[in-house]
Design a protein around this motif. Sequence first.
Motif, PDB file in Angstrom:
ATOM      1  N   SER A  38       0.830  -1.205   0.000  1.00  0.00           N
ATOM      2  CA  SER A  38       0.000   0.000   0.000  1.00  0.00           C
ATOM      3  C   SER A  38       0.869   1.261   0.000  1.00  0.00           C
ATOM      4  O   SER A  38       0.611   2.199  -0.764  1.00  0.00           O
ATOM      5  CB  SER A  38      -0.976   0.008   1.173  1.00  0.00           C
ATOM      6  OG  SER A  38      -0.289  -0.029   2.399  1.00  0.00           O
ATOM      7  N   THR A  39       1.907   1.294   0.813  1.00  0.00           N
ATOM      8  CA  THR A  39       2.797   2.460   0.842  1.00  0.00           C
ATOM      9  C   THR A  39       3.499   2.612  -0.502  1.00  0.00           C
ATOM     10  O   THR A  39       3.628   3.723  -1.029  1.00  0.00           O
ATOM     11  CB  THR A  39       3.838   2.326   1.973  1.00  0.00           C
ATOM     12  OG1 THR A  39       3.154   2.125   3.206  1.00  0.00           O
ATOM     13  CG2 THR A  39       4.709   3.559   2.074  1.00  0.00           C
ATOM     14  N   LEU A  40       3.936   1.507  -1.070  1.00  0.00           N
ATOM     15  CA  LEU A  40       4.596   1.528  -2.376  1.00  0.00           C
ATOM     16  C   LEU A  40       3.650   2.084  -3.446  1.00  0.00           C
ATOM     17  O   LEU A  40       4.006   2.980  -4.203  1.00  0.00           O
ATOM     18  CB  LEU A  40       5.062   0.121  -2.741  1.00  0.00           C
ATOM     19  CG  LEU A  40       5.740  -0.043  -4.094  1.00  0.00           C
ATOM     20  CD1 LEU A  40       7.058   0.722  -4.131  1.00  0.00           C
ATOM     21  CD2 LEU A  40       5.980  -1.522  -4.376  1.00  0.00           C
ATOM     22  N   LEU A  41       2.429   1.587  -3.486  1.00  0.00           N
ATOM     23  CA  LEU A  41       1.447   2.044  -4.466  1.00  0.00           C
ATOM     24  C   LEU A  41       1.139   3.529  -4.287  1.00  0.00           C
ATOM     25  O   LEU A  41       1.071   4.284  -5.261  1.00  0.00           O
ATOM     26  CB  LEU A  41       0.159   1.226  -4.334  1.00  0.00           C
ATOM     27  CG  LEU A  41      -1.013   1.685  -5.187  1.00  0.00           C
ATOM     28  CD1 LEU A  41      -0.713   1.456  -6.663  1.00  0.00           C
ATOM     29  CD2 LEU A  41      -2.277   0.945  -4.787  1.00  0.00           C
ATOM     30  N   ILE A  42       0.968   3.962  -3.074  1.00  0.00           N
ATOM     31  CA  ILE A  42       0.665   5.370  -2.791  1.00  0.00           C
ATOM     32  C   ILE A  42       1.813   6.259  -3.254  1.00  0.00           C
ATOM     33  O   ILE A  42       1.602   7.260  -3.958  1.00  0.00           O
ATOM     34  CB  ILE A  42       0.367   5.557  -1.292  1.00  0.00           C
ATOM     35  CG1 ILE A  42      -0.989   4.943  -0.957  1.00  0.00           C
ATOM     36  CG2 ILE A  42       0.456   7.025  -0.889  1.00  0.00           C
ATOM     37  CD1 ILE A  42      -1.235   4.724   0.525  1.00  0.00           C
ATOM     38  N   ASN A  43       3.027   5.921  -2.883  1.00  0.00           N
ATOM     39  CA  ASN A  43       4.167   6.774  -3.238  1.00  0.00           C
ATOM     40  C   ASN A  43       4.437   6.790  -4.737  1.00  0.00           C
ATOM     41  O   ASN A  43       4.746   7.829  -5.310  1.00  0.00           O
ATOM     42  CB  ASN A  43       5.412   6.354  -2.466  1.00  0.00           C
ATOM     43  CG  ASN A  43       5.353   6.792  -1.025  1.00  0.00           C
ATOM     44  OD1 ASN A  43       4.630   7.701  -0.664  1.00  0.00           O
ATOM     45  ND2 ASN A  43       6.115   6.122  -0.179  1.00  0.00           N
ATOM     46  N   VAL A  44       4.314   5.641  -5.391  1.00  0.00           N
ATOM     47  CA  VAL A  44       4.572   5.579  -6.837  1.00  0.00           C
ATOM     48  C   VAL A  44       3.474   6.323  -7.605  1.00  0.00           C
ATOM     49  O   VAL A  44       3.767   7.095  -8.528  1.00  0.00           O
ATOM     50  CB  VAL A  44       4.724   4.115  -7.306  1.00  0.00           C
ATOM     51  CG1 VAL A  44       4.773   4.025  -8.822  1.00  0.00           C
ATOM     52  CG2 VAL A  44       5.990   3.510  -6.704  1.00  0.00           C
ATOM     53  N   SER A  45       2.224   6.132  -7.228  1.00  0.00           N
ATOM     54  CA  SER A  45       1.146   6.843  -7.925  1.00  0.00           C
ATOM     55  C   SER A  45       1.254   8.352  -7.671  1.00  0.00           C
ATOM     56  O   SER A  45       1.025   9.159  -8.579  1.00  0.00           O
ATOM     57  CB  SER A  45      -0.229   6.307  -7.508  1.00  0.00           C
ATOM     58  OG  SER A  45      -0.476   6.507  -6.136  1.00  0.00           O
ATOM     59  N   GLY A  46       1.615   8.742  -6.458  1.00  0.00           N
ATOM     60  CA  GLY A  46       1.805  10.161  -6.164  1.00  0.00           C
ATOM     61  C   GLY A  46       2.950  10.756  -6.967  1.00  0.00           C
ATOM     62  O   GLY A  46       2.854  11.888  -7.446  1.00  0.00           O
ATOM     63  N   ILE A 110      12.163   3.552  -4.407  1.00  0.00           N
ATOM     64  CA  ILE A 110      12.836   4.718  -4.985  1.00  0.00           C
ATOM     65  C   ILE A 110      12.908   4.615  -6.501  1.00  0.00           C
ATOM     66  O   ILE A 110      12.601   5.572  -7.219  1.00  0.00           O
ATOM     67  CB  ILE A 110      14.229   4.897  -4.357  1.00  0.00           C
ATOM     68  CG1 ILE A 110      14.064   5.269  -2.876  1.00  0.00           C
ATOM     69  CG2 ILE A 110      15.043   5.956  -5.104  1.00  0.00           C
ATOM     70  CD1 ILE A 110      15.330   5.192  -2.067  1.00  0.00           C
ATOM     71  N   GLY A 111      13.284   3.440  -7.006  1.00  0.00           N
ATOM     72  CA  GLY A 111      13.373   3.258  -8.461  1.00  0.00           C
ATOM     73  C   GLY A 111      12.028   3.427  -9.152  1.00  0.00           C
ATOM     74  O   GLY A 111      11.914   4.132 -10.161  1.00  0.00           O
ATOM     75  N   ALA A 112      10.996   2.803  -8.599  1.00  0.00           N
ATOM     76  CA  ALA A 112       9.662   2.914  -9.199  1.00  0.00           C
ATOM     77  C   ALA A 112       9.130   4.336  -9.082  1.00  0.00           C
ATOM     78  O   ALA A 112       8.470   4.838 -10.000  1.00  0.00           O
ATOM     79  CB  ALA A 112       8.701   1.919  -8.544  1.00  0.00           C
ATOM     80  N   GLY A 113       9.419   5.004  -7.967  1.00  0.00           N
ATOM     81  CA  GLY A 113       8.985   6.386  -7.804  1.00  0.00           C
ATOM     82  C   GLY A 113       9.643   7.310  -8.819  1.00  0.00           C
ATOM     83  O   GLY A 113       8.976   8.159  -9.430  1.00  0.00           O
ATOM     84  N   LEU A 114      10.944   7.151  -9.021  1.00  0.00           N
ATOM     85  CA  LEU A 114      11.644   7.956 -10.026  1.00  0.00           C
ATOM     86  C   LEU A 114      11.113   7.678 -11.423  1.00  0.00           C
ATOM     87  O   LEU A 114      10.870   8.601 -12.207  1.00  0.00           O
ATOM     88  CB  LEU A 114      13.142   7.676  -9.974  1.00  0.00           C
ATOM     89  CG  LEU A 114      13.898   8.261  -8.793  1.00  0.00           C
ATOM     90  CD1 LEU A 114      15.313   7.702  -8.731  1.00  0.00           C
ATOM     91  CD2 LEU A 114      13.929   9.774  -8.879  1.00  0.00           C
ATOM     92  N   ALA A 115      10.905   6.403 -11.726  1.00  0.00           N
ATOM     93  CA  ALA A 115      10.378   6.036 -13.044  1.00  0.00           C
ATOM     94  C   ALA A 115       8.967   6.589 -13.235  1.00  0.00           C
ATOM     95  O   ALA A 115       8.627   7.089 -14.320  1.00  0.00           O
ATOM     96  CB  ALA A 115      10.383   4.515 -13.202  1.00  0.00           C
ATOM     97  N   ALA A 116       8.146   6.525 -12.200  1.00  0.00           N
ATOM     98  CA  ALA A 116       6.774   7.027 -12.301  1.00  0.00           C
ATOM     99  C   ALA A 116       6.756   8.538 -12.502  1.00  0.00           C
ATOM    100  O   ALA A 116       5.978   9.055 -13.319  1.00  0.00           O
ATOM    101  CB  ALA A 116       5.981   6.648 -11.050  1.00  0.00           C
ATOM    102  N   ALA A 117       7.596   9.265 -11.774  1.00  0.00           N
ATOM    103  CA  ALA A 117       7.658  10.721 -11.944  1.00  0.00           C
ATOM    104  C   ALA A 117       8.130  11.077 -13.354  1.00  0.00           C
ATOM    105  O   ALA A 117       7.571  11.972 -13.991  1.00  0.00           O
ATOM    106  CB  ALA A 117       8.581  11.334 -10.897  1.00  0.00           C
TER     107      ALA A 117
END
Length: 128
Positions: A38-46, A110-117
């Motif tokens: 859930s935290t991963l999904l929230i941060n990546v979607s954000g 971190i990797g998924a968040g950077l890729a998503a942004a």
Amino acid sequence: MTPLDLAWVCLGGGLGSLLRWWVGRMVGERYHGDLPVSTLLINVSGAFVIGYLSVRLGVDWRDRYSTAVMAGLLTGGLGGYTTFSTMQLDAATLTRQAPGRAVSYLVISIGAGLAAAALGAALAHVSG
């Protein structure tokens, strides 16, 4: 900063936090695995949304507080929605249980968040 700016940040932060709670609860009711998805999904979607909106709104990282939309939506709403501190707590908890899993979780987050942004920003550039 004006009182109206403060009001927008507070309103956006409250709504973003409420959305984070709701998404976390919905995911938590359905997923009971070994990683805090859930935290991963929230941060990546954000990260995706802030990447997209930052380009669409022409936000410069040095001046992302200048308008009510930026203050309320980006700083308040997405700041309240995403959660760096919970990601860190999740990793610390995982470290006690499975150190390798904690490292994997942080790298993936971190990797998924950077890729998503980056994907959000690229999509905004392409769409207009």
